[in-house]
Design a protein around this motif. Structure first.
Motif, mmCIF file in Angstrom:
data_model
loop_
_atom_site.group_PDB
_atom_site.id
_atom_site.type_symbol
_atom_site.label_atom_id
_atom_site.label_comp_id
_atom_site.label_asym_id
_atom_site.label_seq_id
_atom_site.Cartn_x
_atom_site.Cartn_y
_atom_site.Cartn_z
ATOM 1 N N ASP A 106 0.842 -1.183 0.000
ATOM 2 C CA ASP A 106 0.000 0.000 0.000
ATOM 3 C C ASP A 106 0.884 1.241 0.000
ATOM 4 O O ASP A 106 1.939 1.276 0.632
ATOM 5 C CB ASP A 106 -0.909 0.033 1.236
ATOM 6 C CG ASP A 106 -1.955 -1.066 1.214
ATOM 7 O OD1 ASP A 106 -2.306 -1.542 0.112
ATOM 8 O OD2 ASP A 106 -2.421 -1.459 2.294
ATOM 9 N N ALA A 107 0.430 2.276 -0.718
ATOM 10 C CA ALA A 107 1.112 3.563 -0.738
ATOM 11 C C ALA A 107 0.212 4.580 -0.043
ATOM 12 O O ALA A 107 -1.008 4.432 -0.050
ATOM 13 C CB ALA A 107 1.385 3.997 -2.177
ATOM 14 N N PRO A 108 0.796 5.604 0.554
ATOM 15 C CA PRO A 108 -0.045 6.620 1.205
ATOM 16 C C PRO A 108 -0.866 7.371 0.160
ATOM 17 O O PRO A 108 -0.363 7.743 -0.893
ATOM 18 C CB PRO A 108 0.970 7.531 1.897
ATOM 19 C CG PRO A 108 2.284 7.228 1.282
ATOM 20 C CD PRO A 108 2.222 5.868 0.682
ATOM 21 N N ALA A 109 -2.128 7.572 0.470
ATOM 22 C CA ALA A 109 -3.043 8.207 -0.477
ATOM 23 C C ALA A 109 -3.212 9.701 -0.225
ATOM 24 O O ALA A 109 -3.786 10.401 -1.055
ATOM 25 C CB ALA A 109 -4.403 7.524 -0.405
ATOM 26 N N ASP A 110 -2.684 10.206 0.885
ATOM 27 C CA ASP A 110 -2.981 11.584 1.273
ATOM 28 C C ASP A 110 -2.472 12.625 0.277
ATOM 29 O O ASP A 110 -3.077 13.678 0.132
ATOM 30 C CB ASP A 110 -2.477 11.883 2.680
ATOM 31 C CG ASP A 110 -1.015 11.538 2.887
ATOM 32 O OD1 ASP A 110 -0.406 10.885 2.028
ATOM 33 O OD2 ASP A 110 -0.473 11.927 3.938
ATOM 34 N N ALA A 111 -1.391 12.377 -0.441
ATOM 35 C CA ALA A 111 -0.863 13.369 -1.377
ATOM 36 C C ALA A 111 -1.305 13.108 -2.821
ATOM 37 O O ALA A 111 -1.030 13.903 -3.709
ATOM 38 C CB ALA A 111 0.668 13.379 -1.310
ATOM 39 N N LEU A 112 -1.995 12.015 -3.055
ATOM 40 C CA LEU A 112 -2.390 11.643 -4.414
ATOM 41 C C LEU A 112 -3.618 12.430 -4.854
ATOM 42 O O LEU A 112 -4.605 12.509 -4.122
ATOM 43 C CB LEU A 112 -2.692 10.140 -4.474
ATOM 44 C CG LEU A 112 -3.097 9.601 -5.834
ATOM 45 C CD1 LEU A 112 -1.943 9.684 -6.816
ATOM 46 C CD2 LEU A 112 -3.572 8.163 -5.700
ATOM 47 N N ARG A 113 -3.545 13.017 -6.041
ATOM 48 C CA ARG A 113 -4.683 13.716 -6.634
ATOM 49 C C ARG A 113 -4.854 13.199 -8.060
ATOM 50 O O ARG A 113 -3.913 13.259 -8.853
ATOM 51 C CB ARG A 113 -4.458 15.232 -6.691
ATOM 52 C CG ARG A 113 -4.208 15.875 -5.357
ATOM 53 C CD ARG A 113 -5.482 15.955 -4.521
ATOM 54 N NE ARG A 113 -5.205 16.522 -3.215
ATOM 55 C CZ ARG A 113 -5.045 15.791 -2.116
ATOM 56 N NH1 ARG A 113 -5.114 14.490 -2.163
ATOM 57 N NH2 ARG A 113 -4.799 16.374 -0.955
ATOM 58 N N ILE A 114 -6.027 12.727 -8.370
ATOM 59 C CA ILE A 114 -6.331 12.288 -9.733
ATOM 60 C C ILE A 114 -7.353 13.274 -10.290
ATOM 61 O O ILE A 114 -8.441 13.426 -9.746
ATOM 62 C CB ILE A 114 -6.880 10.851 -9.756
ATOM 63 C CG1 ILE A 114 -5.834 9.900 -9.206
ATOM 64 C CG2 ILE A 114 -7.294 10.465 -11.171
ATOM 65 C CD1 ILE A 114 -6.294 8.474 -9.075
ATOM 66 N N GLU A 115 -6.956 13.952 -11.351
ATOM 67 C CA GLU A 115 -7.820 14.955 -11.954
ATOM 68 C C GLU A 115 -7.878 14.723 -13.455
ATOM 69 O O GLU A 115 -6.947 14.192 -14.053
ATOM 70 C CB GLU A 115 -7.285 16.356 -11.679
ATOM 71 C CG GLU A 115 -7.240 16.709 -10.202
ATOM 72 C CD GLU A 115 -6.647 18.089 -9.952
ATOM 73 O OE1 GLU A 115 -6.413 18.833 -10.916
ATOM 74 O OE2 GLU A 115 -6.410 18.408 -8.777
ATOM 75 N N GLY A 116 -8.984 15.133 -14.046
ATOM 76 C CA GLY A 116 -9.080 15.125 -15.499
ATOM 77 C C GLY A 116 -9.239 13.758 -16.119
ATOM 78 O O GLY A 116 -8.695 13.519 -17.194
ATOM 79 N N LEU A 117 -9.954 12.865 -15.478
ATOM 80 C CA LEU A 117 -10.220 11.577 -16.113
ATOM 81 C C LEU A 117 -11.046 11.792 -17.372
ATOM 82 O O LEU A 117 -11.944 12.640 -17.389
ATOM 83 C CB LEU A 117 -10.996 10.650 -15.171
ATOM 84 C CG LEU A 117 -10.245 10.037 -14.006
ATOM 85 C CD1 LEU A 117 -11.200 9.199 -13.155
ATOM 86 C CD2 LEU A 117 -9.107 9.173 -14.491
ATOM 87 N N PRO A 118 -10.789 11.044 -18.412
ATOM 88 C CA PRO A 118 -11.621 11.174 -19.609
ATOM 89 C C PRO A 118 -13.031 10.657 -19.329
ATOM 90 O O PRO A 118 -13.236 9.831 -18.435
ATOM 91 C CB PRO A 118 -10.912 10.281 -20.635
ATOM 92 C CG PRO A 118 -10.106 9.327 -19.829
ATOM 93 C CD PRO A 118 -9.755 10.041 -18.550
ATOM 94 N N ASP A 119 -13.986 11.166 -20.074
ATOM 95 C CA ASP A 119 -15.349 10.670 -19.949
ATOM 96 C C ASP A 119 -15.386 9.219 -20.384
ATOM 97 O O ASP A 119 -14.700 8.824 -21.342
ATOM 98 C CB ASP A 119 -16.313 11.487 -20.825
ATOM 99 C CG ASP A 119 -16.486 12.916 -20.324
ATOM 100 O OD1 ASP A 119 -16.306 13.140 -19.108
ATOM 101 O OD2 ASP A 119 -16.792 13.789 -21.145
ATOM 102 N N ALA A 120 -16.181 8.436 -19.688
ATOM 103 C CA ALA A 120 -16.349 7.030 -20.070
ATOM 104 C C ALA A 120 -17.144 6.974 -21.375
ATOM 105 O O ALA A 120 -17.977 7.846 -21.646
ATOM 106 C CB ALA A 120 -17.078 6.280 -18.964
ATOM 107 N N PRO A 121 -16.905 5.950 -22.196
ATOM 108 C CA PRO A 121 -17.691 5.799 -23.428
ATOM 109 C C PRO A 121 -19.181 5.670 -23.106
ATOM 110 O O PRO A 121 -19.560 5.296 -21.992
ATOM 111 C CB PRO A 121 -17.149 4.501 -24.034
ATOM 112 C CG PRO A 121 -15.799 4.323 -23.426
ATOM 113 C CD PRO A 121 -15.893 4.921 -22.051
#
Length: 138
Positions: A106-121
């Motif tokens: 496991d990696a620490p999630a506190d600094a992770l930011r996921i932005e700009g996912l493409p729209d799903a089909p």
């Protein structure tokens, strides 16, 4: 009263409505029996079962891990498109893949930011996003 590995395994299977076969109980006890989360491959779980005295074939381990995933007890994390790890921790979280030891942690999630996912089909929705951060010696 102390909770045993068998009891934890039995309760884990029951929480997903899975029939408690001998093989499922044995593997569940190895996976969740101490209350800790695990990252295993089918091969590492097979080796662990052999050292614990359980007679379970590698094919049964693969099939059981798939059944646990389908029942919502585990997540499969694919590394390199060919190596699967199975994680008993069910919340969304990133992983470190240690290239020198081929371990997944496991990696620490506190600094992770996921932005700009493409729209799903059309007609689809994103079910989850897996983040695997590969590590190598500097």
């Amino acid at each position: 009263m102390a909770v045993t590995a068998q009891t934890r395994g039995t309760e884990w299977l029951a929480s997903a409505g899975l029939r408690p076969t001998r093989q499922r109980l044995a593997l569940a006890a190895l996976l969740v029996g101490d209350g800790e989360n695990r990252h295993v491959t089918a091969e590492s779980l097979y080796a662990l079962s052999a050292t614990s005295g359980e007679k379970v074939s590698l094919a049964t381990v693969y099939n059981t891990l798939r059944a646990f995933c389908e029942a919502g007890l585990m997540n499969e994390v694919v590394v390199d498109g060919s190596k699967s790890y199975f994680d008993t921790r069910m919340d969304e979280h990133p992983h470190f893949y240690w290239e020198d030891s081929h371990a997944l942690t496991d990696a620490p999630a506190d600094a992770l930011r996921i932005e700009g996912l493409p729209d799903a089909p059309a007609g689809m929705q994103v079910s989850r996003v897996d983040v695997v951060i590969r590590l190598k010696r500097a």
